[in-house]
Design a protein around this motif. Structure first.
Motif, PDB file in Angstrom:
ATOM      1  N   GLN A  31     -11.168  -7.213   9.472  1.00 48.72           N
ATOM      2  CA  GLN A  31     -11.189  -7.008   8.019  1.00 48.72           C
ATOM      3  C   GLN A  31     -12.498  -7.506   7.417  1.00 48.72           C
ATOM      4  O   GLN A  31     -13.144  -6.809   6.620  1.00 48.72           O
ATOM      5  CB  GLN A  31     -10.004  -7.755   7.400  1.00 48.72           C
ATOM      6  CG  GLN A  31      -9.910  -7.680   5.888  1.00 48.72           C
ATOM      7  CD  GLN A  31      -8.903  -8.686   5.342  1.00 48.72           C
ATOM      8  OE1 GLN A  31      -9.063  -9.896   5.537  1.00 48.72           O
ATOM      9  NE2 GLN A  31      -7.866  -8.193   4.696  1.00 48.72           N
ATOM     10  N   ASP A  74     -15.333  -5.191   5.643  1.00 51.96           N
ATOM     11  CA  ASP A  74     -15.616  -5.434   4.225  1.00 51.96           C
ATOM     12  C   ASP A  74     -17.110  -5.619   3.957  1.00 51.96           C
ATOM     13  O   ASP A  74     -17.557  -5.529   2.808  1.00 51.96           O
ATOM     14  CB  ASP A  74     -14.850  -6.662   3.716  1.00 51.96           C
ATOM     15  CG  ASP A  74     -13.366  -6.370   3.483  1.00 51.96           C
ATOM     16  OD1 ASP A  74     -12.991  -5.183   3.482  1.00 51.96           O
ATOM     17  OD2 ASP A  74     -12.593  -7.334   3.298  1.00 51.96           O
ATOM     18  N   SER A  78      -2.221 -10.617  -3.545  1.00 46.87           N
ATOM     19  CA  SER A  78      -1.330  -9.923  -2.605  1.00 46.87           C
ATOM     20  C   SER A  78      -0.121 -10.788  -2.265  1.00 46.87           C
ATOM     21  O   SER A  78      -0.204 -12.017  -2.190  1.00 46.87           O
ATOM     22  CB  SER A  78      -2.088  -9.574  -1.323  1.00 46.87           C
ATOM     23  OG  SER A  78      -1.200  -9.149  -0.311  1.00 46.87           O
ATOM     24  N   ASN A 125      -6.590  -3.757   3.727  1.00 45.36           N
ATOM     25  CA  ASN A 125      -6.984  -3.922   2.323  1.00 45.36           C
ATOM     26  C   ASN A 125      -6.192  -5.020   1.620  1.00 45.36           C
ATOM     27  O   ASN A 125      -6.673  -5.626   0.654  1.00 45.36           O
ATOM     28  CB  ASN A 125      -6.811  -2.612   1.551  1.00 45.36           C
ATOM     29  CG  ASN A 125      -7.875  -1.582   1.897  1.00 45.36           C
ATOM     30  OD1 ASN A 125      -8.954  -1.928   2.385  1.00 45.36           O
ATOM     31  ND2 ASN A 125      -7.571  -0.311   1.659  1.00 45.36           N
ATOM     32  N   ASN A 126      -4.975  -5.272   2.089  1.00 47.74           N
ATOM     33  CA  ASN A 126      -4.105  -6.235   1.403  1.00 47.74           C
ATOM     34  C   ASN A 126      -3.956  -7.573   2.116  1.00 47.74           C
ATOM     35  O   ASN A 126      -3.576  -8.566   1.492  1.00 47.74           O
ATOM     36  CB  ASN A 126      -2.710  -5.626   1.200  1.00 47.74           C
ATOM     37  CG  ASN A 126      -2.726  -4.472   0.222  1.00 47.74           C
ATOM     38  OD1 ASN A 126      -3.315  -4.561  -0.845  1.00 47.74           O
ATOM     39  ND2 ASN A 126      -2.080  -3.370   0.579  1.00 47.74           N
ATOM     40  N   LYS A 166      -5.468 -10.950   0.728  1.00 39.90           N
ATOM     41  CA  LYS A 166      -6.302 -10.752  -0.452  1.00 39.90           C
ATOM     42  C   LYS A 166      -5.688 -11.412  -1.689  1.00 39.90           C
ATOM     43  O   LYS A 166      -4.460 -11.533  -1.800  1.00 39.90           O
ATOM     44  CB  LYS A 166      -6.498  -9.252  -0.707  1.00 39.90           C
ATOM     45  CG  LYS A 166      -7.342  -8.541   0.361  1.00 39.90           C
ATOM     46  CD  LYS A 166      -8.750  -9.108   0.426  1.00 39.90           C
ATOM     47  CE  LYS A 166      -9.597  -8.442   1.498  1.00 39.90           C
ATOM     48  NZ  LYS A 166      -9.949  -7.054   1.194  1.00 39.90           N
ATOM     49  N   SER A 214      -5.475   1.133   6.788  1.00 42.02           N
ATOM     50  CA  SER A 214      -6.293   0.742   5.631  1.00 42.02           C
ATOM     51  C   SER A 214      -5.469  -0.106   4.676  1.00 42.02           C
ATOM     52  O   SER A 214      -5.958  -1.101   4.128  1.00 42.02           O
ATOM     53  CB  SER A 214      -6.820   1.980   4.902  1.00 42.02           C
ATOM     54  OG  SER A 214      -7.789   2.658   5.669  1.00 42.02           O
ATOM     55  N   GLY A 236       0.808  -1.222   0.000  1.00 44.83           N
ATOM     56  CA  GLY A 236       0.000   0.000   0.000  1.00 44.83           C
ATOM     57  C   GLY A 236       0.834   1.262   0.000  1.00 44.83           C
ATOM     58  O   GLY A 236       0.311   2.360   0.212  1.00 44.83           O
ATOM     59  N   LYS A 256     -17.434   2.080   5.905  1.00 46.69           N
ATOM     60  CA  LYS A 256     -16.143   1.464   6.211  1.00 46.69           C
ATOM     61  C   LYS A 256     -15.093   2.519   6.516  1.00 46.69           C
ATOM     62  O   LYS A 256     -14.343   2.392   7.495  1.00 46.69           O
ATOM     63  CB  LYS A 256     -15.688   0.599   5.027  1.00 46.69           C
ATOM     64  CG  LYS A 256     -14.339  -0.071   5.241  1.00 46.69           C
ATOM     65  CD  LYS A 256     -13.952  -0.923   4.032  1.00 46.69           C
ATOM     66  CE  LYS A 256     -12.590  -1.565   4.225  1.00 46.69           C
ATOM     67  NZ  LYS A 256     -12.189  -2.410   3.072  1.00 46.69           N
TER      68      LYS A 256
END
Length: 226
Positions: A118, A122, A157, A150-151, A154, A146, A63, A129
């Motif tokens: 998370q 989501d 990733s 977010n990662n 995922k 974040s 990120g 959020k």
């Protein structure tokens, strides 16, 4: 590593693990060396270890968050998560998220706690959020946390590669380290051989009169690099 109070065997495994992380992701040993003194104590107190820290830093690196900022965000963000304000608990409850229940459920499991958070976040619409995360982590750490959430785990990733390494046994990690060391050695040896052949060809082009001198130079270089 002294932050995590590891014995010799554990330290060896951690070094093998971190080397594998460095070779398979964008996270470097330098990043980890910078982050461990800052975030290590907090993660250890919550039941995590150096592998968890490597996982979080990798998510943040994806990120665009550097090691120093990531470590500070983890230190602050995890503290806010396990000891939220009444206002935060209330807002999260309005969104259908039981923060305190989540913390109690994942006692001693930092990654489990972050994964549950998370999933809960989501399920919200993007605006809700964002509001929930800003309330939880504050405006200064909002973007950094974040990036982590977010990662983490995922699809696509690099954290997935770290998670696979976290499951590897001590012997598996040692085998990975040995293979990677062999590849480095082979690569260096190959480069040396190609350089020597190129040098021979270049010197040969100069002429036969120079070949005796060229032979002496090449022999001397070979002795140095043996």
């Amino acid at each position: 590593m002294f932050v995590f109070k590891q014995n010799t065997e554990e330290l060896t495994e951690s070094i093998n693990f971190l080397n594998a992380v460095e070779n398979q992701t964008s996270t470097t040993l330098g990043d980890l060396g910078e982050a461990i003194p800052k975030a290590g104590p907090v993660i250890q107190q919550l039941g995590g270890d150096v592998k968890d820290l490597a996982l979080y830093l990798t998510a943040m690196r994806e990120g665009g968050i550097n090691a120093s900022e990531g470590a500070n965000a983890l230190k602050s963000g995890l503290a806010s998560l396990i000891n939220p304000t009444k206002q935060t608990v209330g807002m999260m409850s309005d969104f259908g998220i039981d923060v305190m229940g989540m913390v109690a459920k994942n006692t001693g499991d930092t990654t489990g706690l972050l994964t549950d958070l998370q999933k809960a976040l989501d399920s919200l619409d993007p605006l809700s959020k964002a509001r929930a995360m800003e309330q939880m982590f504050g405006k200064f750490q909002f973007a950094r946390m974040s990036a982590l959430l977010n990662n983490l785990g995922k699809e696509g990733s690099q954290t997935l590669q770290v998670m696979e390494l976290m499951k590897a046994s001590t012997s598996d990690l040692a085998g990975i380290a040995e293979r990677e060391l062999g590849m480095i050695t082979e690569s260096a040896s190959g480069k040396y051989k190609r350089a020597m052949e190129s040098l021979k060809a270049s010197l040969a082009d100069i002429g036969e009169d120079f070949l005796p001198i060229a032979t002496i130079i090449i022999n001397d270089l070979s002795k140095i690099f043996r």
